[in-house]
Design an enzyme around this catalytic site. Structure first.
Site, mmCIF file in Angstrom:
data_model
loop_
_atom_site.group_PDB
_atom_site.id
_atom_site.type_symbol
_atom_site.label_atom_id
_atom_site.label_comp_id
_atom_site.label_asym_id
_atom_site.label_seq_id
_atom_site.Cartn_x
_atom_site.Cartn_y
_atom_site.Cartn_z
ATOM 1 N N HIS A 175 0.826 -1.397 -0.340
ATOM 2 C CA HIS A 175 -0.514 -0.068 -0.244
ATOM 3 C C HIS A 175 1.065 0.999 0.170
ATOM 4 O O HIS A 175 2.200 0.884 0.780
ATOM 5 C CB HIS A 175 -1.020 -0.107 1.375
ATOM 6 C CG HIS A 175 -0.015 -0.188 2.977
ATOM 7 N ND1 HIS A 175 0.727 1.168 2.343
ATOM 8 C CD2 HIS A 175 0.079 -0.829 3.483
ATOM 9 C CE1 HIS A 175 1.452 0.871 4.087
ATOM 10 N NE2 HIS A 175 0.726 -0.331 4.922
ATOM 11 N N GLU A 213 -2.114 -6.322 7.715
ATOM 12 C CA GLU A 213 -1.073 -6.009 8.114
ATOM 13 C C GLU A 213 -0.818 -7.133 9.974
ATOM 14 O O GLU A 213 -1.287 -6.953 10.190
ATOM 15 C CB GLU A 213 -0.473 -4.792 8.401
ATOM 16 C CG GLU A 213 0.554 -4.647 8.334
ATOM 17 C CD GLU A 213 1.432 -2.526 8.354
ATOM 18 O OE1 GLU A 213 2.399 -2.805 8.656
ATOM 19 O OE2 GLU A 213 0.548 -2.267 7.317
#
Length: 166
Positions: A63, A141
């Site tokens: 990202h 994550e």
């Protein structure tokens, strides 16, 4: 950027050595490593090493910079948005996809806002916003536990740089 490939890399690409899996043919490890080395030898204009037409391409993309990345805070699974720089990075990634003529069968992203926005912006910039997107929490994550939301510098001072900055 233009990729400069060694003659060894070119020779390996000309001899198809693949292994099969449920996705079809994928390159074996001795073909992937030269491609990765070639991808890191670059000039100024983005480019990718040539992939034979019978090989599937699997693209991993991180990202864009998040608000917490920008302020050096442990992010983990905190759901924060992209910084202004992160939005630009997402746009630029899409422009690379478009310049290389890359299209995807599907896009898979975590359920975190920063990843979702990155995927949407990149696909839109690549003019392939119609690509189906699958959201999967397994791509979230890692969880930093009690460190999430804390500043990295302050935490390193309190707990020791060797422990925190591993």
């Amino acid at each position: 950027m233009t990729v400069t490939m060694s003659s060894e890399c070119k020779a390996r690409l000309s001899h198809p050595r693949t292994i099969g899996n449920s996705f079809g043919k994928i390159p074996s490890a001795d073909r992937i490593q030269p491609l990765l080395r070639a991808a890191y030898t670059t000039d100024a204009v983005p480019s990718l090493p040539p992939i034979p037409p019978d090989i599937h391409r699997f693209v991993l993309m991180r990202h864009g910079e998040s608000e917490f990345n920008n302020t050096d805070i442990f992010t983990g699974r905190c759901d924060v948005g992209l910084s202004a720089r992160g939005e630009v990075e997402s746009q630029e990634a899409g422009e690379v996809f478009r310049s290389q003529g890359i299209h995807f069968d599907r896009c898979v992203t975590s359920v975190l806002t920063r990843s979702i926005v990155t995927a949407h912006k990149a696909l839109q910039a690549a003019d392939i916003a119609y690509t189906p997107i699958q959201y999967d929490w397994h791509f979230n994550e890692r969880h930093y536990g009690a460190l999430q939301g804390l500043g990295k510098e302050r935490t390193a001072d309190r707990l020791g740089r060797g422990l925190v900055m591993k």
